[in-house]
Design an enzyme around this catalytic site. Sequence first.
Site, mmCIF file in Angstrom:
data_model
loop_
_atom_site.group_PDB
_atom_site.id
_atom_site.type_symbol
_atom_site.label_atom_id
_atom_site.label_comp_id
_atom_site.label_asym_id
_atom_site.label_seq_id
_atom_site.Cartn_x
_atom_site.Cartn_y
_atom_site.Cartn_z
ATOM 1 N N CYS A 1 -3.844 4.033 9.222
ATOM 2 C CA CYS A 1 -2.565 3.663 9.852
ATOM 3 C C CYS A 1 -2.144 4.640 10.935
ATOM 4 O O CYS A 1 -0.961 4.715 11.294
ATOM 5 C CB CYS A 1 -1.475 3.572 8.784
ATOM 6 S SG CYS A 1 -1.908 2.429 7.467
ATOM 7 N N CYS B 1 -1.761 8.447 7.079
ATOM 8 C CA CYS B 1 -3.071 8.082 6.548
ATOM 9 C C CYS B 1 -3.979 7.610 7.693
ATOM 10 O O CYS B 1 -3.505 7.042 8.686
ATOM 11 C CB CYS B 1 -2.920 6.955 5.542
ATOM 12 S SG CYS B 1 -1.971 7.393 4.087
ATOM 13 N N CYS C 1 0.833 -1.198 0.000
ATOM 14 C CA CYS C 1 0.000 0.000 0.000
ATOM 15 C C CYS C 1 0.876 1.260 0.000
ATOM 16 O O CYS C 1 0.665 2.178 -0.797
ATOM 17 C CB CYS C 1 -0.922 -0.032 1.228
ATOM 18 S SG CYS C 1 -2.190 1.227 1.210
ATOM 19 N N CYS C 2 1.892 1.284 0.874
ATOM 20 C CA CYS C 2 2.797 2.440 0.916
ATOM 21 C C CYS C 2 3.590 2.557 -0.380
ATOM 22 O O CYS C 2 3.882 3.668 -0.834
ATOM 23 C CB CYS C 2 3.769 2.329 2.092
ATOM 24 S SG CYS C 2 3.111 2.905 3.654
ATOM 25 N N CYS D 1 7.275 4.445 6.036
ATOM 26 C CA CYS D 1 6.520 4.115 4.813
ATOM 27 C C CYS D 1 7.455 3.616 3.711
ATOM 28 O O CYS D 1 7.007 2.952 2.775
ATOM 29 C CB CYS D 1 5.744 5.327 4.334
ATOM 30 S SG CYS D 1 6.780 6.741 3.966
HETATM 31 S S1 SF4 Z 1 0.241 4.825 5.512
HETATM 32 FE FE1 SF4 Z 1 -1.288 3.157 5.447
HETATM 33 S S2 SF4 Z 1 -2.946 3.828 4.073
HETATM 34 FE FE2 SF4 Z 1 -1.166 5.205 3.779
HETATM 35 S S3 SF4 Z 1 -0.125 4.358 2.066
HETATM 36 FE FE3 SF4 Z 1 0.866 3.462 3.876
HETATM 37 S S4 SF4 Z 1 -0.254 1.548 4.354
HETATM 38 FE FE4 SF4 Z 1 -1.463 2.746 2.845
#
Ligand code: SF4
Length: 247
Positions: free
Chosen positions: A201, A198, A116-117, A224
């Site tokens: 998280c 985010c 996701c990151c 991240c």
């Molecule tokens: S902080 Fe969380 S929601 Fe944002 S990009 Fe990374 S894993 Fe995804």
Amino acid sequence: MKFTPKEIASLSKDFETASPQEIIQWAVDEFCPNIVLSSSFQTQSVPLLYMVKEIQPKMRIYFLDTGMHFWDTLIFREHLDQIWDLNIVDLRPDKKWHAVLRHFGTDLPDTDPNLCCYIRKVQPMQKAMKGLDAWITGIRRDQTENRAHAQILEYTRDGLLRIAPLLNWTGDTVFNFIEEKNLPRHPLPHSRYPSIGCKPCTRAIQPNEGERAGRWTGKKKTECGLHTDMFNKNGFTEDDFKNLPPL
Ligand code: SF4
């Protein structure tokens, strides 16, 4: 590269006793317009945004529009843009990842936060950094174990110069500066949300917890990937994303 790694190491050492404004002024003089500031638009981002807009009002400011932010962050970003007329550039995931994001929907931060990151932060940033000479970031040594070993000036593996003017500041220095200059604050209360990423998280912290304890709780993850080598090798392997459920 404008400076050799040896010259950068020496300058970085000299900057250990310089003010953030002196470091930013040097960076602007040497690299403008091929330099950007990245910002997550939380309260602790404000001193660096303020200093950069005072020194070089037209500098591009990269904001990772992950689609997962608190509304409060987007409103705060808009507020700062309105009062300071910032040159903000929103970075979003590349189209090639849209099918993956659609498939996993809101589960991805939970099932595979590294992927996701990578899709929402690292890949858009790496793409936007291509062709630039320097990048100003607000990281501090007191934030994480990884950041404790950072240098004020450091080349990334791609030959981009990462500049961290606040590296020697502490959380207290940041908030004293905000108080002293009467700068705006993110709407989420700082005592409970000292570090905001985010929404999926980030959680509120307890009184005895550290500044970044509310980030990626239970995920064995503290960064991240923007400030580590996590994604800087040649692409990524299946091992990077081994928790991902099958398509
Ligand atoms: S902080 Fe969380 S929601 Fe944002 S990009 Fe990374 S894993 Fe995804």
